[in-house]
Write an enzyme that holds these catalytic residues in place. Sequence first.
Site, short mmCIF file in Angstrom:
data_model
loop_
_atom_site.label_atom_id
_atom_site.label_comp_id
_atom_site.label_asym_id
_atom_site.label_seq_id
_atom_site.Cartn_x
_atom_site.Cartn_y
_atom_site.Cartn_z
N LYS A 168 0.85 -1.17 0.00
CA LYS A 168 0.00 0.00 0.00
C LYS A 168 0.89 1.23 0.00
O LYS A 168 1.73 1.41 0.88
CB LYS A 168 -0.86 -0.04 1.26
N LYS B 125 -2.30 -1.53 -3.82
CA LYS B 125 -3.18 -0.37 -3.71
C LYS B 125 -2.36 0.90 -3.76
O LYS B 125 -1.35 0.96 -3.05
CB LYS B 125 -3.91 -0.50 -2.37
C1 PBG Z 1 -7.26 2.59 5.65
C2 PBG Z 1 -7.73 2.61 4.26
C3 PBG Z 1 -7.66 3.68 3.35
C4 PBG Z 1 -8.24 3.21 2.17
C5 PBG Z 1 -8.66 1.92 2.39
N1 PBG Z 1 -8.32 1.55 3.68
C6 PBG Z 1 -7.18 5.07 3.56
C7 PBG Z 1 -5.76 5.35 3.83
O1 PBG Z 1 -4.89 4.49 3.86
O2 PBG Z 1 -5.49 6.53 4.04
C8 PBG Z 1 -8.39 4.02 0.91
C9 PBG Z 1 -9.28 3.45 -0.13
C10 PBG Z 1 -9.66 4.40 -1.20
O3 PBG Z 1 -9.06 5.47 -1.38
O4 PBG Z 1 -10.62 4.08 -1.92
N2 PBG Z 1 -8.22 2.00 6.51
#
Ligand code: PBG
Length: 317
Positions: A186, A239
């Site tokens: 991520k 992601k």
């Molecule tokens: C954290 C989480 C995030 C997203 C999914 N899980 C936000 C982050 O890491 O700041 C983002 C998903 C999206 O932008 O659609 N719980």
Amino acid sequence: MVRETQLAPDDFIYPLFVTHGRNVRQPINSMPGVFQLSIDQLAQEAESVLSLDIPAVLLFGIPAAKDPVGLENFAAEGIVQQAVRALKSVAPELLVITDVCLCEYTDHGHCGLLNNPDEHHAHLEEGYVLNDETLPILAQAAVSHAQAGADIVAPSGMMDGMVAAIRTALDAHDFSHIPIMSYAVKYASGFYGPFREAAGGAPKFGDRKTHQMDPANAREAVREAALDVAEGADFLMVKPALAYLDVIHRLRERFPELPLAAYNVSGEYSMVKAAAANGWLDEQKIVLETLTSIKRAGADLIITYHAKDAAQWLQQR
Ligand code: PBG
């Protein structure tokens, strides 16, 4: 016949934002077509998702109150726990995946517990995320989601050791059959902006760069994924998706034995929606092309806010 990549509704996972209250269908401004939904709206949602042959949803909860630890995250009557039970009672065949993180639940908006600068780290000006102290909370949240009936848990906080901590806790509570979909890779991305409006999880100060990855790094992604595989991850995830197709491809090559998911995140959705609303892009064409490309890069599953529209377009073909 010679098409190399097939896109189908059963590749999709549809994210849902659940909130307290009744008859709530609160639009997210930056994500047209996406809503925060109260529990009573979920039966209808489950029906439309299943009727489009989308097999799974990913739940995010918006708690009634936030605090430094995020207590509602692991409360039996927490919003996600209620939502899982509601979905499972109306649509047992719908796969329910839950996001396991602290940021939606903590008042500071960070993905883990913060140090108290007054105590042991007086030299630090602001709190920073305490990795190891956060692990038991993630484990407790995952067990609580499984107890409510979740089919898969998806830890998204990028804490080191989170997959192992969650696996151990699930196994100890007779949930050895519940798989972990790890957000293994991520990136610290600008593409999460609209999600923070949707789930109310923006950090109140600082950023997530201490635990999320630098967009410049791809070899590190393979290392992060290998660690999660060693800890027992059952699915890997990359992601965001579009700016990281090379990373999806690398993981596909390196870990052929594990299902690979890609998260087509909020900012990727909002860009298409905004351009389409202005008549600058053909939404259907762009969405199907994008999702096909994510699969071509090597993803088996795509978490996407376009899921319902895309499924409908695919069925009309
Ligand atoms: C954290 C989480 C995030 C997203 C999914 N899980 C936000 C982050 O890491 O700041 C983002 C998903 C999206 O932008 O659609 N719980």
